[in-house]
Motif scaffolding. Structure first.
Motif, PDB file in Angstrom:
ATOM      1  N   TYR A 236       0.820  -1.192   0.000  1.00 62.19           N
ATOM      2  CA  TYR A 236       0.000   0.000   0.000  1.00 62.19           C
ATOM      3  C   TYR A 236       0.862   1.253   0.000  1.00 62.19           C
ATOM      4  N   THR A 237       0.458   2.249  -0.673  1.00 65.96           N
ATOM      5  CA  THR A 237       1.177   3.523  -0.621  1.00 65.96           C
ATOM      6  C   THR A 237       0.275   4.563   0.003  1.00 65.96           C
ATOM      7  N   ILE A 238       0.809   5.771   0.089  1.00 67.95           N
ATOM      8  CA  ILE A 238       0.067   6.851   0.745  1.00 67.95           C
ATOM      9  C   ILE A 238      -1.222   7.203   0.007  1.00 67.95           C
ATOM     10  N   TYR A 239      -1.336   6.802  -1.237  1.00 68.11           N
ATOM     11  CA  TYR A 239      -2.419   7.320  -2.039  1.00 68.11           C
ATOM     12  C   TYR A 239      -3.765   6.684  -1.781  1.00 68.11           C
ATOM     13  N   LEU A 240      -3.804   5.455  -1.345  1.00 68.74           N
ATOM     14  CA  LEU A 240      -5.109   4.855  -1.111  1.00 68.74           C
ATOM     15  C   LEU A 240      -5.106   4.028   0.150  1.00 68.74           C
ATOM     16  N   ARG A 241      -5.023   4.710   1.265  1.00 67.18           N
ATOM     17  CA  ARG A 241      -4.923   4.021   2.557  1.00 67.18           C
ATOM     18  C   ARG A 241      -6.144   3.178   2.845  1.00 67.18           C
ATOM     19  N   LEU A 242      -7.286   3.621   2.351  1.00 65.73           N
ATOM     20  CA  LEU A 242      -8.504   2.868   2.619  1.00 65.73           C
ATOM     21  C   LEU A 242      -8.363   1.437   2.135  1.00 65.73           C
ATOM     22  N   GLU A 243      -7.818   1.260   0.935  1.00 68.37           N
ATOM     23  CA  GLU A 243      -7.691  -0.075   0.384  1.00 68.37           C
ATOM     24  C   GLU A 243      -6.770  -0.927   1.242  1.00 68.37           C
ATOM     25  N   LEU A 244      -5.792  -0.308   1.810  1.00 68.40           N
ATOM     26  CA  LEU A 244      -4.861  -1.011   2.693  1.00 68.40           C
ATOM     27  C   LEU A 244      -5.601  -1.884   3.695  1.00 68.40           C
ATOM     28  N   THR A 245      -6.367  -1.276   4.552  1.00 61.90           N
ATOM     29  CA  THR A 245      -6.928  -2.021   5.661  1.00 61.90           C
ATOM     30  C   THR A 245      -8.021  -2.945   5.204  1.00 61.90           C
TER      31      THR A 245
ATOM     32  N   MET B   3     -21.876  -3.501   2.073  1.00 62.71           N
ATOM     33  CA  MET B   3     -20.671  -4.344   1.951  1.00 62.71           C
ATOM     34  C   MET B   3     -19.818  -4.257   3.224  1.00 62.71           C
ATOM     35  N   LEU B   4     -19.717  -3.050   3.778  1.00 60.99           N
ATOM     36  CA  LEU B   4     -18.941  -2.838   5.003  1.00 60.99           C
ATOM     37  C   LEU B   4     -19.520  -3.664   6.149  1.00 60.99           C
ATOM     38  N   ALA B   5     -20.852  -3.684   6.217  1.00 65.88           N
ATOM     39  CA  ALA B   5     -21.513  -4.470   7.268  1.00 65.88           C
ATOM     40  C   ALA B   5     -21.262  -5.958   7.079  1.00 65.88           C
ATOM     41  N   LYS B   6     -21.273  -6.415   5.828  1.00 64.11           N
ATOM     42  CA  LYS B   6     -21.036  -7.828   5.546  1.00 64.11           C
ATOM     43  C   LYS B   6     -19.602  -8.235   5.886  1.00 64.11           C
ATOM     44  N   LEU B   7     -18.686  -7.254   5.876  1.00 66.14           N
ATOM     45  CA  LEU B   7     -17.304  -7.520   6.260  1.00 66.14           C
ATOM     46  C   LEU B   7     -17.087  -7.375   7.769  1.00 66.14           C
ATOM     47  N   GLY B   8     -18.152  -7.000   8.505  1.00 68.01           N
ATOM     48  CA  GLY B   8     -18.039  -6.812   9.953  1.00 68.01           C
ATOM     49  C   GLY B   8     -17.304  -5.548  10.324  1.00 68.01           C
ATOM     50  N   LEU B   9     -17.320  -4.542   9.421  1.00 72.27           N
ATOM     51  CA  LEU B   9     -16.550  -3.307   9.639  1.00 72.27           C
ATOM     52  C   LEU B   9     -17.446  -2.085   9.777  1.00 72.27           C
ATOM     53  N   GLN B  10     -18.764  -2.293   9.978  1.00 67.72           N
ATOM     54  CA  GLN B  10     -19.677  -1.160  10.018  1.00 67.72           C
ATOM     55  C   GLN B  10     -19.372  -0.183  11.144  1.00 67.72           C
TER      56      GLN B  10
ATOM     57  N   GLU C  50     -17.818   7.150  15.521  1.00 66.59           N
ATOM     58  CA  GLU C  50     -16.819   7.940  16.263  1.00 66.59           C
ATOM     59  C   GLU C  50     -15.855   8.703  15.345  1.00 66.59           C
ATOM     60  N   ILE C  51     -16.268   8.954  14.091  1.00 66.60           N
ATOM     61  CA  ILE C  51     -15.427   9.771  13.200  1.00 66.60           C
ATOM     62  C   ILE C  51     -16.220  10.985  12.711  1.00 66.60           C
ATOM     63  N   ASP C  52     -17.364  11.251  13.394  1.00 63.15           N
ATOM     64  CA  ASP C  52     -18.238  12.384  13.046  1.00 63.15           C
ATOM     65  C   ASP C  52     -18.732  12.269  11.604  1.00 63.15           C
ATOM     66  N   ALA C  53     -19.022  11.037  11.181  1.00 67.11           N
ATOM     67  CA  ALA C  53     -19.565  10.827   9.829  1.00 67.11           C
ATOM     68  C   ALA C  53     -20.983  11.382   9.765  1.00 67.11           C
TER      69      ALA C  53
ATOM     70  N   VAL D 286      -9.869   5.818   7.564  1.00 69.38           N
ATOM     71  CA  VAL D 286      -8.728   4.928   7.346  1.00 69.38           C
ATOM     72  C   VAL D 286      -8.079   4.543   8.672  1.00 69.38           C
ATOM     73  N   GLN D 287      -7.908   5.528   9.573  1.00 71.75           N
ATOM     74  CA  GLN D 287      -7.297   5.244  10.876  1.00 71.75           C
ATOM     75  C   GLN D 287      -8.132   4.271  11.693  1.00 71.75           C
ATOM     76  N   ARG D 288      -9.474   4.397  11.609  1.00 66.48           N
ATOM     77  CA  ARG D 288     -10.344   3.458  12.330  1.00 66.48           C
ATOM     78  C   ARG D 288     -10.184   2.045  11.762  1.00 66.48           C
ATOM     79  N   LEU D 289     -10.049   1.952  10.437  1.00 72.27           N
ATOM     80  CA  LEU D 289      -9.837   0.648   9.813  1.00 72.27           C
ATOM     81  C   LEU D 289      -8.502   0.050  10.240  1.00 72.27           C
ATOM     82  N   ARG D 290      -7.468   0.883  10.288  1.00 69.64           N
ATOM     83  CA  ARG D 290      -6.143   0.399  10.709  1.00 69.64           C
ATOM     84  C   ARG D 290      -6.172  -0.098  12.158  1.00 69.64           C
ATOM     85  N   GLN D 291      -6.867   0.663  13.008  1.00 71.23           N
ATOM     86  CA  GLN D 291      -6.981   0.253  14.417  1.00 71.23           C
ATOM     87  C   GLN D 291      -7.678  -1.100  14.515  1.00 71.23           C
TER      88      GLN D 291
END
Length: 1002
Positions: A46-55, A94-101, A106-109, A150-155
């Motif tokens: 992963y590079t800096i450009y698409l951190r979301l895909e990383l996690t 899709m996020l819910a199906k991955l258990g990542l909802q 807590e990110i003020d979405a 992205v930070q929440r996904l990394r955590q």
């Protein structure tokens, strides 16, 4: 000497070659040994450009499937990105199906319920479809700061023991015999390191350095997105993504936190203004800001004026291709890119991860490259419904958003706006596609071709000249939307799609037969064991009154109402004398008691400082009831009707939302609805009555009738006050149109006025209150002005209701009747809608009474046809009078129209037969269309007399002829809509009055 030199050089070359070959063999052996020592794991780069895909890329494997994962990321600090800030409803599923909802918490979405589209000063609010969709999740999006997500996904990922998250820069892939074995990377200490695993996943974003070593796919830069953040502010409608169809292309404004708003603009390739020397700031301020609507402009300029950091991002397009290497998978923007106009990149990525996870799950050993290769090929095919839909829609929509001087392209642009803003199936269908709620390429192609055909119609109107035909052909041509939609569909996908369509057709036909048989069995059982005779959708005035009337005749009635709480409506607050007569014939007259209803004896009319009282006629009329009206809170009246209906044992009043009608061979058998517990239910009955109001969702499935918005009624309540003449409806002929005041309780006064779409002040920012104080209040007579201003000064809630017009048409289905505003609407200026509705209920009840079996669809159809004719004297009179009177009330600089306006005032204020005749028509006391036509022509002749006085000059004669034209325009459309025979026949009117307006109860 030269010979010695050449001999020495040859010896050096040979020595180096032998050493190099030997060393390479050793290095290869060492790599193989090192790889063997590494345990089985998956590497995600992963590079800096698409951190979301990383996690997302690795957490899914780890969370459920027990894989050991090593993630290498160039920069672990919170990214600051302009893309990936909007998650469509499909992405959230899709996020819910991955258990990542929970990563959106807590990110003020901010919750997003749809799209607000702007073009040429017009606005259309297009929500994600809530009803009548098969989407299994809450149909809302989320907007947020990408870095926080992205930070929440990394955590979430790093919380798992089998995930190693390491900061480092991947330099290259390790390849052996066409297979990727691992990577070489520089860690955070600057040391060169090698890492091996059976499977390597590359998702290093749109600027990927590794993509080129895996396949030959190149990204094409289409345009550039320029963006900044306006801080410490909130949009008036934060729940919408605001898209402005500006020049040269779109501008987008949306809330990414409770205090921050993202503003972005698309700039096409060419000379991009410099950020460094201030050209970009000037471009945004002077070129783009004036095109941004007023309700967004202040926030758009705030970020620029406060020196917000401006970022530029290239917008790329790249179709997906399979890797030519084994042991590696490419994902995300390194694999597939489309224009971000529809903000769906993350959704496609999450869909890909979900598919890939499911395909890899059965594989115990990822080192079997042949099996993994088969998985990747399957993945490439399975992903197509979502990816092809989003890619095609994103790229096509982005082209449509670009402003152009080309007539064909501009027609397409306008047609796209009209289609999205039209409401109904077209709007909801496209929003379901935009939101990833219906990823079906065929559905997309259908909508794109409908938009294209609509644009073609606009181009050919009003006459298909050769030039217009040429532009229409070009619309389908080289860069037309129709062709654009097809060029993204790959041959492999078309074969897959064909197989899918054939399979679906077979399944659908079989399933439909089974479902029809099952529904028929349920319907028979329900009716046999005490099911209802009639289902009524909506428990407003019409639904509740009809339920009571039919139940009194022994019918079993099931009423389904969306919200049983007391409604807060601005319409339906005035019951004309004719309406009170019908209410008494239905034995519901006591519903006007105990709600603080106020007696109204007539109308007081004001114009240019003059005042005229026009009472309902008391003497010399054949009206068999007290000739007075009632004014009240609509909600209180509705609740009394509901109580009266539910007091009968054969009425079941239930709270629920009707989603659709159950149809079998053109006959409506019942409804499907969601009850108050959220459970999907069905109800069956021989007859279904739809009276769900002016915003009816069911009307469109029964007929092709569309409501036309004429204007807007704006109103509020002035509390704790009383008019000098509380028994009058006070109507002021002001500018731009009428203003109205009337007493709706002993302490409250309704203040209302009409506005048009060409000028509509904002309520949120106080423009409407200022307009009322400065423009309307000075035109209100002094004796009413204090009360008119009281509500505004006390901060009364201002409401807006569209005034609609819709002629009545019969349903094309059997077993169903449509009533009320879902069936027929007219301008509310004469406050007679409830009277027509109660008249319709009275007629319908009388016609249905002799029928023992309402399941005889043919007999019920005959009843409905009779009902349509019998109602005409009342409905045609009220519809024509309401719509004509509303047009006369509009102020105009046209001498002919203004003469008609003055003539109407003089006629109503003159007293005698003219005033009493008109007031009898207003009050529903004399529902005779011929009488209305007589009075309309009398007003016209009176107005012509004023125009020609004192001397018939050529100009005055010209204005008189034009006034005749104005009068005919008021009448002829209604003659056509209501039927000349029905309007002109005195026999129908006499029969109606004899049967429904006598003192004898029905």
């Amino acid at each position: 000497m030269p010979l010695c030199l050449w001999t020495t050089l040859l010896a050096v070359v040979l020595t180096w070659a032998i050493f190099h070959v030997s060393n390479r063999k050793k290095k290869s052996t060492k790599l193989v040994d090192t790889a063997a020592q590494e345990r089985t794991r998956i590497i995600t780069f992963y590079t800096i450009y698409l951190r979301l895909e990383l996690t997302l890329g690795y957490i899914d494997f780890v969370l459920k499937d027990g894989r050991r994962v090593h993630v290498i990321e160039r920069d672990m600090s919170e990214p600051v990105r302009m893309m990936g800030e909007f998650m469509q409803p499909g992405g959230r599923l899709m996020l819910a199906k991955l258990g990542l909802q929970d990563c959106l918490e807590e990110i003020d979405a901010q919750k997003a319920t749809g799209l607000a589209l702007y073009k040429d000063g017009e606005k259309a609010v297009i929500p994600f479809p809530v009803e009548d969709n098969n989407f299994p999740y809450e149909p809302t999006g989320r907007s947020f700061h990408n870095g926080r997500f992205v930070q929440r996904l990394r955590q979430k990922a790093s919380s798992l023991p089998n995930v190693k998250l390491e900061e480092g820069t991947v330099k290259s892939l390790i390849e052996e015999n066409g297979m990727i074995k691992g990577v070489t990377y520089k860690n955070s200490s600057g040391e060169e390191t090698m890492l091996f695993a059976p499977l390597t996943v590359v998702c290093d974003g749109c600027f990927s350095n590794l993509r080129r070593s895996v396949n030959d796919n190149d990204a094409e830069v289409m345009s550039y997105q320029v963006g900044f953040i306006s801080k410490n502010c909130q949009l008036e409608e934060p729940g919408y993504l605001h898209l402005v169809m500006a020049k040269p292309s779109f501008t987008m404004v949306y809330q990414i936190s409770s205090t921050d708003v993202r503003c972005s603009v698309e700039i096409l390739p060419g000379k991009i203004p410099s950020i460094a020397n201030g050209e970009m700031t000037n471009f945004l301020r002077n070129t783009m800001a004036p095109q941004v609507p007023q309700n967004l402009r202040k926030i758009f300029l705030k970020g620029i004026n406060e020196g917000a950091q401006i970022k530029v991002m290239p917008l790329k397009r790249m179709s997906a291709t399979l890797s030519n290497k084994k042991g590696v998978i490419v994902l995300g923007d390194a694999f597939n890119m489309r224009h971000p106009a529809i903000a769906s990149g993350m959704m496609v990525l999450l869909s890909d991860i979900l598919i890939l996870r499911r395909l890899l799950q059965p594989l115990e050993y990822l080192g079997d490259v042949n099996k993994v290769s088969e998985v990747i090929k399957s993945f490439y095919v399975i992903r197509k419904p979502m990816s092809a839909t989003v890619n095609t829609l994103g790229n096509a929509f982005s082209q449509v958003l670009i402003a152009s001087t080309d007539e064909a392209k501009e027609a397409m642009r306008q047609s796209c706006y009209d289609y999205l803003s039209s409401g109904g199936y077209g709007s909801s269908g496209l929003m379901a596609l935009l939101g990833g709620m219906n990823p079906r390429p065929l559905s997309l192609i259908y909508h794109l071709f409908v938009v294209t055909l609509s644009a073609t119609g606009q181009l050919l109107y009003p006459f298909p000249s050769p030039l217009r035909i040429w532009h229409s052909v070009r619309l389908f041509g080289r860069k037309g939307l129709a062709r654009c939609s097809l060029q993204h569909l790959q041959p492999l996908f078309l074969w897959t799609l064909l197989a899918f369509v054939l399979t679906w057709t077979t399944y659908h036909v079989t399933n439909r037969r089974k479902k029809a048989t099952k529904l028929a069995d349920v319907a028979v059982e329900e009716i046999r064991y005490g099911g209802p005779d009639v289902i009524i959708v909506g428990a407003g005035v019409g639904g509740s009154a009809l339920a009571y009337a039919l139940a009194k005749d022994g019918r079993r009635v099931h009423v389904i109402e969306r919200d049983m709480r007391e409604p807060e409506r601005m319409m339906g607050e005035f019951m004309q004398p004719g309406g009170r007569l019908f209410l008494s014939k239905l034995d519901l007259q006591d519903c006007l008691e105990g709600i603080d209803a106020q007696k109204a004896t007539g109308l007081t009319l004001y114009k240019d400082g003059k005042e005229a009282a026009s009472p309902f006629p008391v003497e010399d009329n054949k009206f068999p009831y007290e000739p007075s009206a009632r004014m009240f809170y609509n909600g209180r009246f509705v609740q009394r009707l509901r109580q009266k209906a539910s007091s009968l044992p054969n009425v079941r009043l239930e709270e629920g939302t009707v989603r659709s009608l159950i149809e079998e061979k053109g006959v409506i058998k019942g409804v499907t609805y969601k009850n108050s517990l959220g459970e999907e239910s069905t109800a069956f009955a021989p007859l279904t009555v739809v009276c769900d109001g002016c915003y009816s969702n069911l009307r469109r499935s029964l007929n092709d009738n569309n409501a036309e918005v004429i204007s807007y009624t704006v109103g509020y309540v002035s509390k704790n006050c009383r008019l000098e003449e509380p028994e009058k409806l006070h109507l002021i002929m002001a500018k731009p149109s009428f203003t109205m005041l009337y007493q709706i309780s002993s302490t409250d006064v309704r203040c209302a006025f009409e506005l048009f779409s060409n000028y509509f002040p904002s309520i949120a920012n106080g423009e409407m209150a200022s307009f009322v104080k400065n423009d309307l209040a000075p035109q209100v007579p002094p004796k009413l002005r204090k009360i008119f201003l009281k509500g505004i000064e006390e901060g009364a809630k201002i409401k807006v209701t569209p005034a609609k017009r819709m002629s009545a048409t019969l349903s094309r289905k059997k077993g169903v009747i449509v009533l009320g505003d879902a069936f027929n609407m007219r301008h509310p200026a004469i406050a007679s809608g409830m009277m027509v509705l109660l008249s319709d209920i009275l007629i319908l009840r009388r016609l249905l009474k002799p029928l023992r079996n309402l399941g005889d669809a043919n007999k019920v159809s005959e009843v409905i046809k009779c009902f349509y004719v019998i109602r005409k004297p009342m409905s045609a009179t009220v519809n024509t009078l309401g719509n004509a009177f509303s047009q006369v009330l509009v102020a105009s600089t046209d001498q002919a129209k203004e003469a008609m306006r003055q003539g109407c005032y003089d006629y109503l204020s003159s007293g005698g037969f003219r005033t009493s005749g008109m007031m009898a028509l207003f009050g529903g006391m004399n529902p005779r269309p011929l009488s209305l036509i007589y009075h309309l022509f009398a007003i016209t002749l009176s107005s012509i007399g004023q125009l020609l006085s004192p001397f018939p000059s050529p100009l005055r004669i010209w204005h008189s002829l034009r006034l005749c034209g104005v009068s005919l325009k008021l009448l002829i459309p209604h003659l056509k809509a209501e039927g000349v025979i029905h309007m002109m026949s005195p026999i129908n009117a006499a029969a109606y009055c004899k049967n429904y307006m006598t003192a004898t109860a029905v």
